[in-house]
Write an enzyme that holds these catalytic residues in place. Structure first.
Site, short mmCIF file in Angstrom:
data_model
loop_
_atom_site.label_atom_id
_atom_site.label_comp_id
_atom_site.label_asym_id
_atom_site.label_seq_id
_atom_site.Cartn_x
_atom_site.Cartn_y
_atom_site.Cartn_z
N LYS A 218 13.92 45.35 22.17
CA LYS A 218 15.00 44.43 22.53
C LYS A 218 15.64 43.80 21.30
CE LYS A 218 13.94 43.50 27.31
NZ LYS A 218 13.39 42.61 28.33
N ARG A 252 5.64 46.11 29.42
CA ARG A 252 6.65 47.10 29.83
C ARG A 252 7.30 47.66 28.57
NH1 ARG A 252 12.11 47.30 30.72
NH2 ARG A 252 12.80 48.62 32.43
C1 8Y7 Z 1 12.78 43.90 31.67
C2 8Y7 Z 1 12.78 44.51 32.93
C3 8Y7 Z 1 14.42 45.28 31.73
C4 8Y7 Z 1 11.79 42.92 31.39
C5 8Y7 Z 1 10.93 43.32 33.64
C6 8Y7 Z 1 15.30 46.58 28.69
C7 8Y7 Z 1 14.21 46.19 34.09
C8 8Y7 Z 1 16.16 45.86 29.62
N1 8Y7 Z 1 13.81 44.42 30.93
N2 8Y7 Z 1 11.87 44.22 33.90
N3 8Y7 Z 1 13.83 45.38 32.96
N4 8Y7 Z 1 10.88 42.68 32.40
N5 8Y7 Z 1 10.01 43.00 34.55
O1 8Y7 Z 1 15.60 46.44 27.46
O2 8Y7 Z 1 11.71 42.31 30.34
O3 8Y7 Z 1 14.37 47.30 29.05
S1 8Y7 Z 1 15.85 46.23 31.34
#
Ligand code: 8Y7
Length: 274
Positions: A218, A252
């Site tokens: 990020k 994640r």
């Molecule tokens: C997150 C996410 C994204 C996060 C959860 C990216 C779908 C942006 N970020 N879901 N999703 N937490 N739970 O850079 O931080 O992956 S999308």
């Protein structure tokens, strides 16, 4: 604690990100999206992913919205195919009630909603499905959330929001044992907000549900290091390690193999504690 039938979080788990947006794979046809998705998921499972998070809508700042039908077309075939081939827990990254319902029917066991079940019928659909739910904090909407995010105290505000959503879920019939929370790094947060949240992450354990964090690649990494997405792995692993030290249960990530290594090193600390 978190439902052991869903996922044992007594040791940290790794969630691999699977974006099935057409632009993620070569020329973007239907066949490419399904096959590209399956190949990438299989690789992440081989590398030790405990969960695969399947998403058909980009939630990056400024991304175009997609229709329910587009999201269904992208995600459901992938979930069906993965469910028939692997035992790995499958997660559906969506905010749409119908996508939640269909994804769980197709084999998903976890709903990952960056809008924390605040869209129309999502709370009811999630409760009906019987799946586990990850509630993420976001201030504003993806298109505009980075324009001027403000908090009185970012950790306290995020924690209050998550606590309210936990209560709303319980009222709607979702047992607390099926809930996960996430402070939502980068979702309506400035760089200082993101690092304040990371530094005080352990305070979210007061909510008594497992903690998921998404920091991988990020801008909170890229801005500090002044580097683009393909050079953010060392920074992402460092941030993941900090989160683990503060008790994060699920990470994640894009880079599953390297993150599994980080989890093993941090886990060795508890194994060899005197
Ligand atoms: C997150 C996410 C994204 C996060 C959860 C990216 C779908 C942006 N970020 N879901 N999703 N937490 N739970 O850079 O931080 O992956 S999308």
């Amino acid at each position: 604690m978190f439902d052991q039938k869903v996922l044992d979080v007594s040791t940290p788990k790794v969630m691999g990100i699977l974006n099935v947006t057409p632009d993620s794979f070569s020329d973007g046809g239907k066949f490419d999206t399904l096959n590209g998705g399956l190949t990438q998921a299989a690789e992440m499972i081989n590398q030790g992913a405990d969960i695969i998070d399947v998403g058909g809508e980009s939630t990056r700042p400024g991304a175009k919205p997609v229709t329910v039908q587009q999201e269904l077309d992208r995600t459901i075939p992938v979930i069906e195919a993965l469910a028939s081939r692997f035992d790995t827990l499958l997660s559906i990254d969506t905010s749409k009630a119908l996508v939640m319902t269909e994804a769980v029917k197709a084999g998903a066991g976890l709903i990952n909603d960056v809008r924390a079940l605040r869209e129309g019928n999502a709370l009811q659909a999630a409760a009906q499905s019987g799946a586990a739910v990850c509630l993420m904090h976001m201030q504003g909407q993806p298109r505009t959330m980075q324009s001027n995010p403000t908090y009185s105290d970012v950790l306290i505000d995020v924690k209050q929001f998550l606590s309210n959503r936990i209560n709303d879920c319980i009222d709607a019939g979702i047992p607390k044992s099926k809930l996960i929370v996430d402070p939502g790094f980068g979702f309506g947060k400035t760089l200082p907000h993101n690092y304040q949240l990371l530094g005080r992450l352990a305070e979210l354990h007061d909510l008594s549900v497992p903690l998921l964090v998404g920091i991988s690649r990020k801008s909170m990494i890229g801005t500090v290091l002044d580097c683009d997405v393909e050079h953010r792995l060392p920074g992402s692993l460092t941030a993941a390690t900090i989160a683990l030290m503060k008790g994060a249960h699920i990470l994640r990530v894009h880079d599953v193999k390297q993150t599994v290594d980080a989890v093993k090193i941090v886990s060795a600390l508890s194994t060899y504690k005197e």
